[in-house]
Write an enzyme that holds these catalytic residues in place. Structure first.
Site, mmCIF file in Angstrom:
data_model
loop_
_atom_site.group_PDB
_atom_site.id
_atom_site.type_symbol
_atom_site.label_atom_id
_atom_site.label_comp_id
_atom_site.label_asym_id
_atom_site.label_seq_id
_atom_site.Cartn_x
_atom_site.Cartn_y
_atom_site.Cartn_z
ATOM 1 N N SER A 1 36.126 29.870 55.748
ATOM 2 C CA SER A 1 36.382 28.445 56.003
ATOM 3 C C SER A 1 36.299 28.131 57.491
ATOM 4 O O SER A 1 36.508 28.997 58.347
ATOM 5 C CB SER A 1 37.767 28.062 55.499
ATOM 6 O OG SER A 1 37.896 28.338 54.136
HETATM 7 N N1 SAH Z 1 40.030 33.230 52.568
HETATM 8 C C1 SAH Z 1 38.659 33.615 52.788
HETATM 9 C C2 SAH Z 1 37.700 32.570 52.263
HETATM 10 C C3 SAH Z 1 36.923 33.152 51.174
HETATM 11 S S1 SAH Z 1 35.958 32.068 50.187
HETATM 12 C C4 SAH Z 1 38.404 33.973 54.243
HETATM 13 O O1 SAH Z 1 39.294 33.820 55.080
HETATM 14 O O2 SAH Z 1 37.311 34.464 54.538
HETATM 15 C C5 SAH Z 1 36.804 32.208 48.642
HETATM 16 C C6 SAH Z 1 36.879 33.584 48.052
HETATM 17 O O3 SAH Z 1 37.545 33.467 46.787
HETATM 18 C C7 SAH Z 1 35.536 34.237 47.751
HETATM 19 O O4 SAH Z 1 35.477 35.466 48.417
HETATM 20 C C8 SAH Z 1 35.540 34.407 46.244
HETATM 21 O O5 SAH Z 1 34.890 35.578 45.801
HETATM 22 C C9 SAH Z 1 37.037 34.453 45.933
HETATM 23 N N2 SAH Z 1 37.412 34.131 44.558
HETATM 24 C C10 SAH Z 1 36.863 33.215 43.727
HETATM 25 N N3 SAH Z 1 37.491 33.211 42.525
HETATM 26 C C11 SAH Z 1 38.480 34.155 42.611
HETATM 27 C C12 SAH Z 1 39.464 34.628 41.706
HETATM 28 N N4 SAH Z 1 39.560 34.164 40.446
HETATM 29 N N5 SAH Z 1 40.316 35.585 42.111
HETATM 30 C C13 SAH Z 1 40.233 36.109 43.386
HETATM 31 N N6 SAH Z 1 39.299 35.697 44.278
HETATM 32 C C14 SAH Z 1 38.432 34.738 43.909
#
Ligand code: SAH
Length: 231
Positions: A81
């Site tokens: 993000s």
């Molecule tokens: N917090 C992260 C942003 C990642 S984007 C950072 O600081 O980089 C969102 C993430 O959520 C992705 O990596 C995606 O694979 C994960 N995601 C999506 N659905 C999910 C679920 N059901 N359980 C765990 N992770 C999930």
């Protein structure tokens, strides 16, 4: 003479600092221009954003974008993000030094690291095993001892460590997963983008007070979708 010594010490400090982290000045600027200018006020959040080396959580080919005012791709179709969104989501759950926080969507590991600078313990769940492995690598390299990463579907939360003082969900869900509401401590706060994938979603603040749930919509956002194993 005294001035010369003071100056020499200053130069040593500044160059030593630069060698320790050559991108500190970019981070300081990011905090001033992107966060303080947009009313992020929580000093602990600002300090965490000044401290965590965001570029090291990103793949080499996008590191030049690390301190820009935008999200960036981290592979596997996922994104880290925008700094402002990370800071806002951190500030809004009112993190405290004795808190235990759950994050869903570890991705690069950056948001978990920012939280871990402030709170006692961060538990974070990532559904894509390669990203979970990547984040574990960076977290170990930077020697964060209070972050535990698990590969799995975050929909069910992390029962074993519940209840949590705060829950931060960084993928857009169509509804608020009931297990996460259950695992939120009384008096706790959850921040979660809610809405259809690939459309604008609402960033929702969920609060539990005396067992009652209240939700408020904070702002329109765009997050990658919250996926399920059977998708
Ligand atoms: N917090 C992260 C942003 C990642 S984007 C950072 O600081 O980089 C969102 C993430 O959520 C992705 O990596 C995606 O694979 C994960 N995601 C999506 N659905 C999910 C679920 N059901 N359980 C765990 N992770 C999930």
């Amino acid at each position: 003479m005294r001035h010369i010594i003071v100056l020499a010490v200053l130069v040593l400090l500044i160059t030593g600092h630069a060698a320790a982290d050559e991108r500190q000045s970019e981070r300081d600027r990011m905090v001033r221009m992107q966060l303080e200018n947009r009313e992020i006020e929580c000093e602990a959040t600002l300090e965490a954003m000044r401290t965590v080396p965001r570029h090291l959580f990103m793949p080499l080919n996008v590191r030049h974008l690390a301190y820009a005012d935008r999200p960036a791709p981290i592979g596997h179709g996922q994104t880290i993000s925008q700094p402002y969104i990370v800071a806002m989501m951190t500030e809004v759950v009112s993190p405290q030094a004795d808190h235990k926080v759950l994050e869903i969507g570890t991705g690069s590991g950056y948001q978990a690291a920012v939280l871990s600078e402030i709170v006692d313990q961060v538990y974070t769940i990532e559904i894509i095993p390669e990203l979970a492995d990547w984040s574990i690598g960076v977290i170990e390299y930077l020697d964060y001892k209070n972050i535990e990463v698990k590969t799995g579907d975050g929909y069910y939360g992390w029962e074993e460590h519940a209840p949590f003082d705060a829950i931060v969900v960084t993928a857009a869900a169509e509804h608020i997963p009931p297990p996460l509401i259950e695992q939120l401590k009384d008096g706790g706060k959850m921040i979660i983008p809610v809405g259809s994938p690939f459309m604008t979603q609402n960033l929702m603040l969920v609060e539990k007070t005396d067992g009652e749930i209240t939700t408020s919509s904070l702002m329109p956002v765009r997050f990658v979708p919250f996926t399920r194993h059977d998708d």
